[in-house]
Design a protein around this motif. Structure first.
Motif, mmCIF file in Angstrom:
data_model
loop_
_atom_site.group_PDB
_atom_site.id
_atom_site.type_symbol
_atom_site.label_atom_id
_atom_site.label_comp_id
_atom_site.label_asym_id
_atom_site.label_seq_id
_atom_site.Cartn_x
_atom_site.Cartn_y
_atom_site.Cartn_z
ATOM 1 N N THR A 163 -29.430 -27.782 -35.900
ATOM 2 C CA THR A 163 -29.911 -26.735 -35.333
ATOM 3 C C THR A 163 -31.437 -26.753 -35.290
ATOM 4 O OG1 THR A 163 -29.866 -25.322 -36.934
ATOM 5 C CG2 THR A 163 -28.000 -25.477 -35.553
ATOM 6 N N MET B 12 -29.456 -21.654 -39.107
ATOM 7 C CA MET B 12 -28.437 -21.168 -38.742
ATOM 8 C C MET B 12 -28.110 -19.750 -38.372
ATOM 9 S SD MET B 12 -25.508 -22.360 -37.607
ATOM 10 C CE MET B 12 -25.313 -24.149 -38.590
ATOM 11 N N ALA C 148 -29.437 -18.978 -35.230
ATOM 12 C CA ALA C 148 -28.898 -19.563 -34.200
ATOM 13 C C ALA C 148 -27.389 -18.901 -33.583
ATOM 14 C CB ALA C 148 -28.388 -21.007 -34.457
#
Length: 318
Positions: free
Chosen positions: A144, A148, A151
């Motif tokens: 990513t 995270m 995201a």
């Protein structure tokens, strides 16, 4: 030059530990904890911690998914209650994994290469031990461009952990733990909390932009201090805390608080195994590596533990 002196010489803070040759660690992947009853531990995580059971393998490992993009973020495997089985970190690709293996060999760090991992939905891996005795794993996984927690969309349930992001290990040899984090794992120091004797009590290390993915706590014994999972935002933290408080099935230990180092909003509790779990959000992002200077917080500064209420760390977490 040493970054702090040993106990039999004048204690003095001499600056941050700097990463020498990065192993290519990008972020936390998952943590595997041992439990005397993995099925019961998994049920507790489903019923009270906001995880989903996604697989049970033939060895009895229970794989639990959070609300992020990783196949799983928490694994319970049979063994001694609360002991770490292994801590997994993601590298970007197989080339980084091979480069990490070469670096560990050059540093004379014993490592096991696993072309076929015994874990479910798992690529090739590299495993080695830190000075505290925990197994560190490097493997490939979901990439990513941002942490995270940023995201994915905000989950609509509570509690709702999104990803495993960091672990804090206890170390009797805190200097050795720091050197391993920086000079072997290739992590960058973000901050430290320092005792009056000048020796760090707690040091925070990052791999990328997130304030820390690994930390070392000065202790009278080696082992696990706590495991952290990221939630979406402070609202998610408070909602998760209130749900656990109302359910009365979880032993709540501390929080919500806002920490000084990292500035994250957090609270702490015990899982089924008795391990200390941290749920937190809004962890600091560091974008200026070239000019960033790690801060040393005195342990006597009440704002280091809790910027909001200056509440002390509970004895059970010391």
């Amino acid at each position: 030059m040493d970054n702090f002196q040993t106990a039999d010489s004048p204690a003095q803070y001499l600056g941050p530990f700097n990463a020498a040759r990065p192993l290519g660690i990008d972020r936390g992947n998952y943590i595997a904890l041992q439990a005397d009853d993995p099925a019961a531990a998994a049920r507790f995580a489903q019923d009270n911690m906001g995880f989903y059971l996604v697989h049970v393998d033939k060895e009895g490992r229970h794989y639990l998914s959070a609300h992020g993009l990783d196949p799983y973020s928490l694994v319970y495997t049979r063994g001694q209650q609360g002991r770490v089985d292994h801590i997994s970190y993601v590298v970007h690709d197989i080339e980084d994994l091979l480069a990490a293996a070469e670096l560990l060999e050059q540093s004379h760090i014993p490592a096991d290469r696993l072309d076929q991992s015994p874990m479910w939905r798992h690529g090739p891996a590299l495993r080695f031990r830190n000075p505290s005795g925990q197994t560190i794993e490097l493997t490939t996984g979901v990439n990513t461009p941002v942490p995270m927690g940023a995201a994915v969309s905000a989950p609509q349930t509570a509690p709702a952990p999104i990803s495993f992001d960091h672990v804090v290990v206890r170390a009797t040899d805190v200097r050795g733990g720091y050197e391993f984090a920086s000079k072997v794992m290739g992590l960058k120091e973000s901050a430290r909390i320092v005792a009056p004797d000048g020796i760090p009590v707690l040091g925070f290390f990052r791999s990328h932009t997130l304030f820390h993915c690994y930390a070392v706590a000065r202790s009278q014994y080696d082992g696990l201090h706590h495991v952290q999972f990221t939630l979406k935002n402070p609202q998610a933290i408070h909602a998760a805390y209130e749900r656990m408080k109302q359910g009365r099935q979880v032993k709540l230990l501390w929080g919500p608080v806002r920490h000084g180092p990292g500035h994250n909003v957090a609270y702490y509790f015990n899982d089924y195994t008795g391990s200390i779990i941290e749920y937190s959000a809004e962890e600091e992002i560091i974008l200026n590596d070239a000019t960033y200077v790690p801060r040393a917080w005195p342990v006597t500064d009440p704002y280091s533990a809790d910027e909001w209420n200056r509440s002390p760390i509970p004895e059970v977490m010391m």
